[in-house]
Design a protein around this motif. Structure first.
Motif, PDB file in Angstrom:
ATOM      1  N   ARG A   1     -53.687  11.954 -32.738  1.00  0.00           N
ATOM      2  CA  ARG A   1     -53.077  11.042 -33.788  1.00  0.00           C
ATOM      3  C   ARG A   1     -52.088  11.787 -34.601  1.00  0.00           C
ATOM      4  O   ARG A   1     -51.405  11.223 -35.405  1.00  0.00           O
ATOM      5  CB  ARG A   1     -54.190  10.349 -34.515  1.00  0.00           C
ATOM      6  N   SER A   2     -51.916  13.187 -34.481  1.00  0.00           N
ATOM      7  CA  SER A   2     -50.842  14.072 -35.171  1.00  0.00           C
ATOM      8  C   SER A   2     -49.624  13.711 -34.599  1.00  0.00           C
ATOM      9  O   SER A   2     -48.545  14.334 -35.397  1.00  0.00           O
ATOM     10  CB  SER A   2     -51.543  15.184 -35.526  1.00  0.00           C
TER      11      SER A   2
ATOM     12  N   TYR B   1     -45.998  13.230 -33.375  1.00  0.00           N
ATOM     13  CA  TYR B   1     -44.776  12.227 -33.358  1.00  0.00           C
ATOM     14  C   TYR B   1     -43.645  12.501 -32.853  1.00  0.00           C
ATOM     15  O   TYR B   1     -43.487  13.674 -32.230  1.00  0.00           O
ATOM     16  CB  TYR B   1     -44.595  12.123 -34.992  1.00  0.00           C
TER      17      TYR B   1
ATOM     18  N   ASP C   1     -44.552   7.366 -34.196  1.00  0.00           N
ATOM     19  CA  ASP C   1     -45.745   8.114 -34.510  1.00  0.00           C
ATOM     20  C   ASP C   1     -46.542   7.843 -33.174  1.00  0.00           C
ATOM     21  O   ASP C   1     -46.162   7.261 -32.251  1.00  0.00           O
ATOM     22  CB  ASP C   1     -46.655   7.827 -35.729  1.00  0.00           C
TER      23      ASP C   1
ATOM     24  N   GLU D   1     -57.401  13.198 -33.924  1.00  0.00           N
ATOM     25  CA  GLU D   1     -56.784  14.494 -34.042  1.00  0.00           C
ATOM     26  C   GLU D   1     -57.733  15.634 -33.609  1.00  0.00           C
ATOM     27  O   GLU D   1     -58.956  15.532 -33.677  1.00  0.00           O
ATOM     28  CB  GLU D   1     -56.445  14.516 -35.465  1.00  0.00           C
TER      29      GLU D   1
END
Ligand code: 1HE
Length: 270
Positions: free
Chosen positions: A135-136, A138, A178, A194
């Motif tokens: 999820r970090s 981008y 993202d 993450e």
């Protein structure tokens, strides 16, 4: 089944911008220039190319990740300033050669993404066969802001994943997506929490390594060509490819295993 990863020996051990380990039939290539956010220099692209033309014979899947806080900050911009037109064409072609060796190599390649996946970093990820992102992660194409254009195969591969309109928006406005956008737009196959991309990547690489080599070859080499062919030619190519794949001893053994009740059934969630 996952095996412990240990450093490779021989030629690949000497590549100083990559950290290369092997666990069973899975090779793990980590971009290892975290102080420059894994920016891809000429030497790094050469080293990536070297890995894919010198894969150890027993390797059946590769996992690519990045050391430090980010997967990859793209092209090393410090090397761009001094290049003339002829040099720039050859430079772009050297990326094409390296990334073609990934996409159209011998074994499937999975990448585990976190943090910045930018410019040439996104081009590298697009050359892989499966993308896992935590999820970090981008995604950006700051080429527009830098006054340049993609040169690592991005214009060929990225629109095929996310669509031309989204890539156009990213390049003209500097829009950054993202990890959830990445999944919605077809760039990310697996979205995980993450810090979990590597574990998921290893799990997937082990599954991929267990596939019959001719099936993997068909998926990597026949499928992308078939989708570019007119339907009539695509169906013809498919018929030839399926005939080749199903007539390998490995396929025959696997079919007999299923018919003899020795193979796993297809279950929900597998
Ligand atoms: C670099 C690069 C780089 C970092 N080339 N040196 N790519 C870009 O335009 C992305 C530029 N980078 C960034 O936006 C940021 O660095 C990050 C968001 C990736 C990370 O930020 P941060 O705060 O963690 O790190 P930093 O302090 O910006 O960078 C640390 C060092 O890495 C610093 O060097 P230092 O000597 O001052 O410590 C940065 O200069 C260096 N660094 N990114 C060179 N890209 C085949 S065509 C492909 C075309 C492209 O890829 S264009 C996109 C280029």
């Amino acid at each position: 089944m996952s095996h412990p990863f240990t450093p490779v020996t021989g030629l690949l051990a000497g590549l100083d911008l990559l950290q290369i380990t092997q666990g069973g039939q899975v090779l793990h290539l980590r971009l290892n220039r975290p102080e420059k956010r894994n920016a891809v220099s000429d030497r790094m692209i050469e080293q990536i190319h070297t890995v894919f033309i010198h894969l150890p014979a027993e390797v059946r899947a590769v996992l690519i990740s990045g050391a430090g806080e980010h997967f990859c900050a793209g092209l090393d911009l410090s090397e761009l300033v001094a290049r003339d037109i002829g040099g720039a064409v050859l430079h772009s072609r050297s990326w094409h050669a390296a990334f073609d060796a990934i996409q159209f190599g011998r074994v499937p390649v999975i990448c585990a993404l976190h943090g910045a996946v930018i410019g040439g970093g996104l081009e590298l990820a697009s050359a892989c066969h499966i993308r896992v992102a935590d999820r970090s992660a981008y995604f950006g194409l700051p080429e527009g802001q830098r006054g340049i254009f993609v040169g690592g195969g991005g214009s060929v591969r990225i629109p095929r994943l996310m669509g031309t309109a989204r890539m156009t928006d990213m390049m003209l406005t500097g829009r950054v997506f993202d990890a959830e956008d990445g999944e919605r737009f077809g760039v990310v196959n697996y979205l995980v929490g993450e810090g979990e991309a590597l574990t998921k990547g290893i799990e997937l690489a082990n599954k991929v390594a267990a596939i019959a080599p001719m099936t993997a070859y068909a998926v990597m080499h026949a499928l992308p060509r078939i989708v570019e062919q007119p339907p009539t030619e695509g169906l013809f190519t498919e018929a030839l490819m399926t005939a080749v794949a199903s007539n390998t001893p490995e396929a025959q053994a696997r079919l007999q295993d299923f018919l003899g009740g020795r193979a796993a059934k297809v279950t929900k969630g597998s």
